[in-house]
Design a protein around this motif. Structure first.
Motif, PDB file in Angstrom:
ATOM      1  N   UNK A  40     -50.030   1.927 -20.234  1.00 58.69           N
ATOM      2  CA  UNK A  40     -49.050   2.943 -19.878  1.00 58.69           C
ATOM      3  C   UNK A  40     -47.740   2.232 -19.544  1.00 58.69           C
ATOM      4  N   UNK A  41     -46.616   2.814 -19.984  1.00 55.27           N
ATOM      5  CA  UNK A  41     -45.322   2.189 -19.738  1.00 55.27           C
ATOM      6  C   UNK A  41     -44.244   3.250 -19.556  1.00 55.27           C
ATOM      7  N   UNK A  42     -43.347   2.972 -18.625  1.00 56.58           N
ATOM      8  CA  UNK A  42     -42.112   3.729 -18.477  1.00 56.58           C
ATOM      9  C   UNK A  42     -40.947   2.762 -18.586  1.00 56.58           C
ATOM     10  N   UNK A  43     -39.984   3.070 -19.421  1.00 57.62           N
ATOM     11  CA  UNK A  43     -38.754   2.294 -19.506  1.00 57.62           C
ATOM     12  C   UNK A  43     -37.579   3.215 -19.236  1.00 57.62           C
ATOM     13  N   UNK A  44     -37.046   3.161 -18.011  1.00 54.89           N
ATOM     14  CA  UNK A  44     -35.994   4.091 -17.590  1.00 54.89           C
ATOM     15  C   UNK A  44     -34.615   3.526 -17.918  1.00 54.89           C
ATOM     16  N   UNK A  45     -33.904   4.196 -18.803  1.00 53.75           N
ATOM     17  CA  UNK A  45     -32.535   3.832 -19.166  1.00 53.75           C
ATOM     18  C   UNK A  45     -31.613   4.912 -18.576  1.00 53.75           C
ATOM     19  N   UNK A  46     -31.448   4.837 -17.270  1.00 57.13           N
ATOM     20  CA  UNK A  46     -30.792   5.933 -16.556  1.00 57.13           C
ATOM     21  C   UNK A  46     -29.347   6.104 -16.993  1.00 57.13           C
ATOM     22  N   UNK A  47     -28.650   5.033 -17.346  1.00 59.01           N
ATOM     23  CA  UNK A  47     -27.253   5.148 -17.764  1.00 59.01           C
ATOM     24  C   UNK A  47     -27.115   5.778 -19.144  1.00 59.01           C
ATOM     25  N   UNK A  48     -28.202   5.770 -19.906  1.00 57.30           N
ATOM     26  CA  UNK A  48     -28.221   6.437 -21.214  1.00 57.30           C
ATOM     27  C   UNK A  48     -28.798   7.848 -21.110  1.00 57.30           C
ATOM     28  N   UNK A  49     -29.320   8.203 -19.914  1.00 57.95           N
ATOM     29  CA  UNK A  49     -29.796   9.559 -19.683  1.00 57.95           C
ATOM     30  C   UNK A  49     -31.209   9.845 -20.144  1.00 57.95           C
ATOM     31  N   UNK A  50     -31.985   8.792 -20.425  1.00 60.51           N
ATOM     32  CA  UNK A  50     -33.358   9.041 -20.853  1.00 60.51           C
ATOM     33  C   UNK A  50     -34.274   7.906 -20.410  1.00 60.51           C
ATOM     34  N   UNK A  51     -35.573   8.179 -20.479  1.00 63.04           N
ATOM     35  CA  UNK A  51     -36.591   7.167 -20.220  1.00 63.04           C
ATOM     36  C   UNK A  51     -37.583   7.163 -21.373  1.00 63.04           C
ATOM     37  N   UNK A  52     -38.063   5.972 -21.716  1.00 60.77           N
ATOM     38  CA  UNK A  52     -39.117   5.824 -22.719  1.00 60.77           C
ATOM     39  C   UNK A  52     -40.465   5.981 -22.013  1.00 60.77           C
ATOM     40  N   UNK A  53     -41.283   6.885 -22.496  1.00 62.77           N
ATOM     41  CA  UNK A  53     -42.620   7.111 -21.949  1.00 62.77           C
ATOM     42  C   UNK A  53     -43.637   6.735 -23.016  1.00 62.77           C
ATOM     43  N   UNK A  54     -44.581   5.870 -22.661  1.00 66.65           N
ATOM     44  CA  UNK A  54     -45.606   5.432 -23.612  1.00 66.65           C
ATOM     45  C   UNK A  54     -46.968   5.479 -22.944  1.00 66.65           C
ATOM     46  N   UNK A  55     -47.937   6.107 -23.614  1.00 71.93           N
ATOM     47  CA  UNK A  55     -49.321   6.148 -23.150  1.00 71.93           C
ATOM     48  C   UNK A  55     -50.198   5.892 -24.359  1.00 71.93           C
ATOM     49  N   UNK A  56     -51.150   4.981 -24.222  1.00 71.59           N
ATOM     50  CA  UNK A  56     -52.042   4.663 -25.336  1.00 71.59           C
ATOM     51  C   UNK A  56     -53.448   4.437 -24.827  1.00 71.59           C
ATOM     52  N   UNK A  57     -54.421   5.039 -25.490  1.00 79.84           N
ATOM     53  CA  UNK A  57     -55.838   4.801 -25.231  1.00 79.84           C
ATOM     54  C   UNK A  57     -56.502   4.344 -26.520  1.00 79.84           C
ATOM     55  N   UNK A  58     -57.190   3.199 -26.456  1.00 80.63           N
ATOM     56  CA  UNK A  58     -58.021   2.721 -27.562  1.00 80.63           C
ATOM     57  C   UNK A  58     -59.448   3.197 -27.273  1.00 80.63           C
ATOM     58  N   UNK A  59     -60.022   3.956 -28.177  1.00 84.39           N
ATOM     59  CA  UNK A  59     -61.289   4.630 -27.927  1.00 84.39           C
ATOM     60  C   UNK A  59     -62.459   3.869 -28.556  1.00 84.39           C
ATOM     61  N   UNK A  60     -63.672   4.094 -28.054  1.00 79.14           N
ATOM     62  CA  UNK A  60     -64.834   3.322 -28.530  1.00 79.14           C
ATOM     63  C   UNK A  60     -65.120   3.449 -30.019  1.00 79.14           C
ATOM     64  N   UNK A  61     -64.701   4.558 -30.656  1.00 82.07           N
ATOM     65  CA  UNK A  61     -64.994   4.735 -32.085  1.00 82.07           C
ATOM     66  C   UNK A  61     -63.925   4.126 -32.991  1.00 82.07           C
ATOM     67  N   UNK A  62     -62.939   3.398 -32.410  1.00 80.91           N
ATOM     68  CA  UNK A  62     -61.906   2.757 -33.204  1.00 80.91           C
ATOM     69  C   UNK A  62     -60.642   3.577 -33.373  1.00 80.91           C
ATOM     70  N   UNK A  63     -60.645   4.826 -32.937  1.00 80.99           N
ATOM     71  CA  UNK A  63     -59.441   5.648 -32.992  1.00 80.99           C
ATOM     72  C   UNK A  63     -58.564   5.376 -31.764  1.00 80.99           C
ATOM     73  N   UNK A  64     -57.346   5.902 -31.779  1.00 78.90           N
ATOM     74  CA  UNK A  64     -56.439   5.765 -30.643  1.00 78.90           C
ATOM     75  C   UNK A  64     -55.853   7.133 -30.313  1.00 78.90           C
ATOM     76  N   UNK A  65     -55.520   7.307 -29.038  1.00 79.13           N
ATOM     77  CA  UNK A  65     -54.825   8.511 -28.585  1.00 79.13           C
ATOM     78  C   UNK A  65     -53.524   8.062 -27.939  1.00 79.13           C
ATOM     79  N   UNK A  66     -52.391   8.611 -28.407  1.00 77.39           N
ATOM     80  CA  UNK A  66     -51.103   8.060 -28.002  1.00 77.39           C
ATOM     81  C   UNK A  66     -50.080   9.162 -27.747  1.00 77.39           C
ATOM     82  N   UNK A  67     -49.070   8.810 -26.971  1.00 78.54           N
ATOM     83  CA  UNK A  67     -47.857   9.613 -26.837  1.00 78.54           C
ATOM     84  C   UNK A  67     -46.693   8.678 -26.603  1.00 78.54           C
ATOM     85  N   UNK A  68     -45.615   8.866 -27.382  1.00 78.42           N
ATOM     86  CA  UNK A  68     -44.376   8.120 -27.206  1.00 78.42           C
ATOM     87  C   UNK A  68     -43.245   9.137 -27.153  1.00 78.42           C
TER      88      UNK A  68
END
Length: 331
Positions: A40-68
């Motif tokens: 999980x990661x947050x990259x806050x670029x407050x002077x640009x008015x946004x933050x990067x949000x990243x969430x990733x799960x690697x699952x036992x069956x080889x698939x991934x669940x993500x949000x960027x």
């Protein structure tokens, strides 16, 4: 003047004035009993008015669940979208959680075409709640900020620290849930951030029962950096240097890496085999219309030490790409 960290440095910083000023919080984990890894990661670029949000799960069956996502923000805060951070005891205990939807990708390499991958992917409700425990400031690489010049190239960050951690809690995804007892790392960076300040960058993380390391090697802007630490017998040993060899599969992603770490008058040899590779990217547009692409391949990894001991961890390989090929090919 040496800049030594204190407890207050585990909390948010006062933003600088630069347009690309960024404050990044990151943690990852691997639970060998369930086969679930994540970061999980947050990259806050407050002077640009946004933050990067990243969430990733690697699952036992080889698939991934993500949000960027890019989340609009007006201030530097602990909560970004559905992702939140809480410092319970500086450098000792923190809490990270996420509540929201993730895209399920059966084939992680489909992310080479993000627009198509997300258009075709189902979404699942996700809830993550983790307690992240470290061993205090003495275990933190970067407690003396002079160490940052060993691991970061100019333009990556002004300040930074990182350490190995243990994560416990729960991950729920759709109808599935897992109790997590995991190992991994945690880091915190701040200052102007230029993702394309390097030609290549390698970040290796390994945790064993009684041993571990975090090591980085980077090339860019006419310079090379190499640093990190080995956690050995309950204390931190700074890495003086390390050799790295990488083998690549037919798709162009890491198949195996071999590293020899040197520090404190000793050396250790390790071999890492990625479980799966997740391709990410950053693009930068130049005034002449050209586009530079940085590929970031993140993988949970099985590690083996020369004495046969086995561990878990991760690799993160950054590469400037031209016509689909890595510019730097030495390691």
């Amino acid at each position: 003047m040496v800049d030594m960290l204190t407890d207050k440095d585990d909390f948010l910083r006062e933003p600088g004035t630069e347009g690309n000023w960024n404050e990044s919080r990151y943690t990852d984990f691997t639970d060998p009993s369930t086969g679930v890894s994540g970061w999980l990661r947050t990259g806050s670029r407050v002077n640009a008015g946004y933050a990067e949000l990243s969430v990733c799960l690697y699952l036992p069956d080889g698939s991934v669940a993500v949000r960027f996502d890019k989340v609009k923000i007006a201030a530097n805060e602990e909560r970004v979208g559905g992702l939140r951070w809480e410092i319970l005891a500086p450098f000792v205990r923190s809490r990270v959680g996420f509540s929201g939807t993730l895209f399920l990708l059966r084939d992680p390499l489909s992310l080479t075409d993000p627009k198509r991958a997300f258009a075709d992917a189902p979404t699942l409700e996700c809830k993550i709640d983790l307690i992240v425990d470290g061993d205090g400031l003495a275990s933190v690489y970067g407690r003396d900020q002079a160490q940052i010049a060993r691991i970061f190239l100019p333009g990556q960050a002004q300040g930074h620290y990182q350490h190995l951690v243990r994560s416990t809690g729960e991950v729920r995804l759709g109808t599935q849930s897992w109790k997590i007892v995991g190992l991994g790392c945690r880091d915190h960076s701040w200052g102007p951030r230029n993702w394309l300040s390097k030609t290549c960058f390698r970040w290796l993380v390994a945790t064993f029962d009684d041993w571990g390391f975090m090591a980085t090697r980077g090339i860019g802007q006419g310079t090379e950096r190499c640093g990190g630490f080995i956690w050995h017998e309950g204390r931190q040993v700074e890495i003086d240097d390390f050799d790295l060899e990488s083998d690549w599969n037919e798709a162009g992603y890491l198949e195996e890496c071999r590293a020899t770490l040197r520090g404190g008058g000793r050396q250790w040899h390790v071999v890492g085999k990625p479980v799966v590779s997740l391709p990410l990217r950053h693009r930068q547009h130049a005034p002449d219309g050209s586009v530079s692409t940085l590929r970031i391949a993140k993988s949970p990894v099985h590690w083996r030490r020369a004495d046969g001991a086995e561990g878990i961890g991760s690799t993160e390989y950054h590469d400037i790409m031209v016509d689909g090929e890595r510019v730097w090919r030495a390691f």
